[in-house]
Design an enzyme around this catalytic site. Sequence first.
Site, PDB file in Angstrom:
ATOM      1  N   PRO A  90       0.820  -1.225   0.000  1.00 56.97           N
ATOM      2  CG  PRO A  90      -0.857  -1.568   1.598  1.00 56.97           C
ATOM      3  CD  PRO A  90       0.418  -2.160   1.060  1.00 56.97           C
ATOM      4  CG  PHE A 114      -2.787  -2.929  -6.326  1.00 59.19           C
ATOM      5  CD1 PHE A 114      -1.951  -1.842  -6.131  1.00 59.19           C
ATOM      6  CD2 PHE A 114      -4.144  -2.748  -6.223  1.00 59.19           C
ATOM      7  CE1 PHE A 114      -2.474  -0.597  -5.844  1.00 59.19           C
ATOM      8  CE2 PHE A 114      -4.679  -1.507  -5.929  1.00 59.19           C
ATOM      9  CZ  PHE A 114      -3.835  -0.427  -5.736  1.00 59.19           C
ATOM     10  CD  GLU A 144       5.122  -6.831 -14.914  1.00 58.79           C
ATOM     11  OE1 GLU A 144       6.282  -6.823 -15.340  1.00 58.79           O
ATOM     12  OE2 GLU A 144       4.428  -7.836 -14.840  1.00 58.79           O
ATOM     13  CB  SER A 166       6.763   4.386  -8.411  1.00 55.62           C
ATOM     14  OG  SER A 166       5.731   4.409  -9.348  1.00 55.62           O
TER      15      SER A 166
END
Lengths: 469, 254
Positions: A166, A194, A401, A170
Amino acid sequence: MAVVGPLSRIARIGSTFCRNNSLIFSRSSQRRGIVSCIDPSHGLTDEQKEFQKVAFDFAANEMAPHMADWDQKEIFPVETMRKAAQLGFGGIYVQPDVGGSGLSRLDTSIIFEALSTGCVSTTAYISIHNMCAWMIDTFGNNEQREKFCPDLCSMEKFASYCLTEPGSGSDAASLLTSAQKKGDHYILNGSKAFISGGGDTDVYVVMCRTGVKGPKGISCLVVEKGTPGLSFGKKEKKVGWNSQPTRAVIFEDCEVPVTNRLGEEGQGFNIAMKGLNGGRINIASCSLGAAHASVLLARDHLLVRKQFGEALANNQYLQFKLAEMATKLVASRLLVREAAKALQENHPDAVSLCSMAKLFVTDECFNICNQALQMHGGYGYLKDYAVQQFVRDIRVHQILEGQFVLLFVKMTAISRTKTASLDLCRNQRGDEDDHLQKSADGILMSLFSWITRTFLQHHMWSLCVYWLT
Amino acid sequence: MSGRVLVGVKRVIDYAVKIRVKPDHSGVVTDGVKHSMNPFCEIAVEEAVKLKEKKLMKEVVVVSCGPQQSQETIRTALAMGADRGIHVEVSGKDYETLGPLQVSKILAALAKKEDAQLIILGKQAIDDDCNQTGQMTAALLDWPQGTFASEVSLEKDGIKVVREIDGGLETIKISTPAVLTADLRLNTPRYATLPNIMKAKKKKIANVKPADLGVDLTSRLEVLRVDEPPQRQAGMKVETVDDLVSKLKDAGKV
């Protein structure tokens, strides 16, 4: 001149070969890559063409007919993925001695591109699964490889990749999930966000902190489902990628044997980044497949839809637009394949090329799919038409990604030489926390505004620079 | 019984492609168009590989007649499980006029040369829809034929074939050696697996010229013109049955 090929042909075919309007949900066979100028088999060896053919056939027969259903009912298509694994798609670039297919990164890219024409979301999950299997294969010791890889390659078991939290997306190196050593176990505490496949998969490749702050303190642990202390959050409701569940993965005093650690302590970030190089090519390849399918759908629609007394295909603006889409598709494909080759050969610029490929291709392919939807007019917005699913599914490829700017810039080189040349080399040393040195700041800003102007559409950029250890 | 199966495969325009007629009406456009293996030939290869897996046959040899690109089709068959391939080189003018008569002569010669016990072909090719090669091959070899096969079982004293005919299903028993042609419901062709595709690279494809087999390729047919089928015309709605009957009479249908 670039416009001539497909478009003059389309204009000539136009009304003569008009299909009747019952072609609502374009037949999956249309996505098999028939139009010659965007033929994805250009430049491939015979063997690669065979791989591609199998993947296209599998996508058209086993995936495309169910794509909408999987999306609307949020079904995780276990049986179909296991069928894919039987063909060798479970561990494409994993070594054969543990059940993998032992193919190259380029072969992998070709395969995912073809599979993606059948269902982007499922293919993207398969690519994540492949990445995890590869990480265990490459960085695990023989016991770990033999324990996990065969089941992953056959998809008897499914895998998930757990890096994002969370508080760290990045800024992956700042992750907080801790793993404290206690005897021959690590005690994991923290949560991941996620996670694709989370809750439904069996093997979790988890990046956690065993040491100091920053990338050097991160290690990689394999956590198996059913381990006490491992639990999952609610299934997220997403705009796309609905054939794979996404959940938070929660560790509460979760005990993981030290023998489940891949590589050495502190090697985790390195493993994660290396895994992501291939992951980026795979995601870019999935975007390619979606764009390819969308171009064919758009072309078919233009041949069928009539306005102002003639087929849309006779409209010069649309012809030019389609040509532009085709051109960008081919350009994207070339970049991904070059990056794949560079990664396979361990080229010094491989990391940069993979990042460039991911950055450029996910953006361009989303635009292609979006444009294809636009060409469908109102119909493009209906869920009866496949094009909207391609748009929704690949939107996330621009996010995960590695968001936005991932060009690796040699900070010290720029600050030393004070030139704004795009020097793309991996940094060997550096202070992890000192992301933006003052002297390089101004140069970087002008560098990135140059990139924005010359290569990319107008976006909001966030800077992300990694120090690789 | 053990032995060799000869399977014929044809490289045709992919079934999903929209066919276009050449402007001079001499044929259809094939340049730059995607080609693949004839779907019925895929079924034939699958049946042959199944027989080999059941240990009823020892070797599966795949044959294709055509230009250099036919080798791709042979490779696909090898990836599905065939053991070796034979590429009969036919190109240029000869290839344009290559038809069932010539191919069946080639297959007959090869069957004798390779000492095959069984020839399996697709029932027809999707480009010319001739449905003749299997039958002609059997005639040239004087072998029994089991065409439109939807079920094949090898037994001690012959082959039991269930054929799909207009009236339903017909079961026949034929002696070996024999020619079979595969119909749609015979089996579902397998996907080649990645390992099999890689293994196929090492399998051999022999190159043969029709002249070596003593086959004369001259065609007895000449294609005069190729046209698209007529565009479907709009229908007409009528109010009463009498109207319908009179319209049909006018059109000469009744």
